[in-house]
Design a protein around this motif. Structure first.
Motif, mmCIF file in Angstrom:
data_model
loop_
_atom_site.group_PDB
_atom_site.id
_atom_site.type_symbol
_atom_site.label_atom_id
_atom_site.label_comp_id
_atom_site.label_asym_id
_atom_site.label_seq_id
_atom_site.Cartn_x
_atom_site.Cartn_y
_atom_site.Cartn_z
ATOM 1 N N UNK A 1 0.823 -1.212 0.000
ATOM 2 C CA UNK A 1 0.000 0.000 0.000
ATOM 3 C C UNK A 1 0.855 1.259 0.000
ATOM 4 N N UNK A 2 0.259 2.350 -0.383
ATOM 5 C CA UNK A 2 0.931 3.644 -0.342
ATOM 6 C C UNK A 2 1.118 4.075 1.110
ATOM 7 N N UNK A 3 2.083 4.979 1.323
ATOM 8 C CA UNK A 3 2.373 5.440 2.683
ATOM 9 C C UNK A 3 1.209 6.236 3.279
ATOM 10 N N UNK A 4 0.320 6.727 2.422
ATOM 11 C CA UNK A 4 -0.835 7.477 2.943
ATOM 12 C C UNK A 4 -1.778 6.598 3.743
ATOM 13 N N UNK A 5 -1.752 5.285 3.498
ATOM 14 C CA UNK A 5 -2.693 4.405 4.191
ATOM 15 C C UNK A 5 -1.991 3.405 5.106
ATOM 16 N N UNK A 6 -0.661 3.423 5.148
ATOM 17 C CA UNK A 6 0.059 2.455 5.972
ATOM 18 C C UNK A 6 1.219 3.117 6.701
ATOM 19 N N UNK A 7 1.484 2.647 7.897
ATOM 20 C CA UNK A 7 2.635 3.124 8.671
ATOM 21 C C UNK A 7 3.891 2.388 8.225
ATOM 22 N N UNK A 8 3.739 1.075 7.994
ATOM 23 C CA UNK A 8 4.857 0.212 7.620
ATOM 24 C C UNK A 8 4.385 -0.747 6.540
ATOM 25 N N UNK A 9 5.240 -0.988 5.556
ATOM 26 C CA UNK A 9 4.963 -2.027 4.572
ATOM 27 C C UNK A 9 6.278 -2.655 4.145
ATOM 28 N N UNK A 10 6.228 -3.909 3.717
ATOM 29 C CA UNK A 10 7.429 -4.590 3.262
ATOM 30 C C UNK A 10 7.067 -5.755 2.358
#
Length: 308
Positions: free
Chosen positions: A105-114
């Motif tokens: 997801x984009x950073x606008x909807x997530x704090x962390x992604x990997x």
């Protein structure tokens, strides 16, 4: 009179079954099996193992595996000796759950992604975040942070709470300047660990190797988020700016290295064990809307193009 263990036997296999080289004529290899011990009435091992497995499962509140040794006595006046070497919980990762998302997801909807996550399924009931402030962290401080993290971990343990841990470098390493050299007991109440790169240093990611058995046994998610992936591609993000915005205004600009954030509602943390994708959603965005549906649409679009 000596005991005879007619059921405790060794299997005789020819050398051809064990070695690639041509066997010598008449030479046999001995392989000791547990078949005889398990079926030996004199030893009566099966009921004992069943009891130990039940005790361990009740204690850990999950299935367990055990390691044991047996010393056999040839003297009928001397009991056999059973030694329990180790009891440990089996994997608590939810193997029957597959969220089916392969789009970060984009950073606008997530704090962390990997795209490099270990584990599977949701991580529930996490309202607290412990993170190392990258603006204040220096690798030379790593050793001094161990008691700070251990103290916070003890407080969470006393409260019966768990937390999300975000740290730079190889967590648990003993190599100087490569990460924070904690022991598992210092961070055992975490339920999701996020490993990030160390600014200005080329430190290869550990991907949980220092605590791999603990991660698997207790079903703890592990995210690896480095700014540049192995193929010079973006493999996710950690929004430290959002994290610092969640701090009280009077401490945001101070020099503290270890920060804590408490949220009223639990975080939505999801790992897909098939694709290796993991995400921590930014409240109030929901995984089912922002991530799962987008992945489904992308897969549907790819399927339609494959049929053209």
């Amino acid at each position: 009179m000596t005991r005879e263990f007619s059921n405790f036997k060794t299997s005789m296999l020819t050398g051809a079954g064990l070695k690639k080289s041509a066997p010598q004529a008449g030479v046999k290899k001995q392989v000791v099996t547990m078949d005889g011990a398990l079926h030996c009435q004199d030893l009566n091992l099966k009921p004992l193992l069943k009891s130990l497995l039940k005790i361990g499962s009740d204690g850990f509140e999950c299935p367990v595996e055990i390691e044991f040794a047996v010393n056999l006595s040839n003297d009928p006046q001397v009991d056999h000796e059973f030694v329990l070497l180790q009891t440990r919980p089996m994997s608590m990762w939810k193997s029957d759950i597959h969220h089916g998302f392969d789009t970060l997801p984009e950073s606008e909807v997530s704090i962390i992604s990997t795209s490099r996550a270990l584990g599977n399924g949701p991580v529930m009931n996490i309202r607290d975040i412990v993170f190392i402030d990258p603006d204040n962290f220096e690798p030379s401080q790593a050793q001094s942070l161990v008691p700070v993290l251990a103290g916070l971990n003890q407080k969470f343990k006393e409260q019966g709470a768990h937390y999300l841990l975000i740290v730079p470098g190889r967590i648990g390493t003993q190599q100087e300047n490569m990460g924070i050299p904690v022991q598992w007991s210092d961070i055992c109440e975490t339920r999701c660990i996020v490993e990030t790169d160390i600014q200005g240093m080329d430190v290869p990611p550990s991907e949980g190797t220092h605590f791999f058995q603990n991660l698997v046994s207790f079903g703890i998610a592990y995210f690896t988020v480095y700014k540049t992936g192995p193929n010079n591609t973006d493999e996710g993000h950690v929004d430290h700016s959002w994290l610092k915005q969640m701090l009280p205004a009077h401490v945001r600009s101070n020099s503290e290295v270890v920060r804590t954030v408490h949220l009223e509602a639990p975080l939505e943390i999801v790992v897909d064990g098939v694709t290796g994708c993991g995400v921590v959603m930014r409240p109030p965005h929901e995984f089912s809307i922002s991530v799962a549906q987008q992945s489904a649409f992308n897969n549907m679009d790819g399927y339609q193009h494959s049929r053209l």
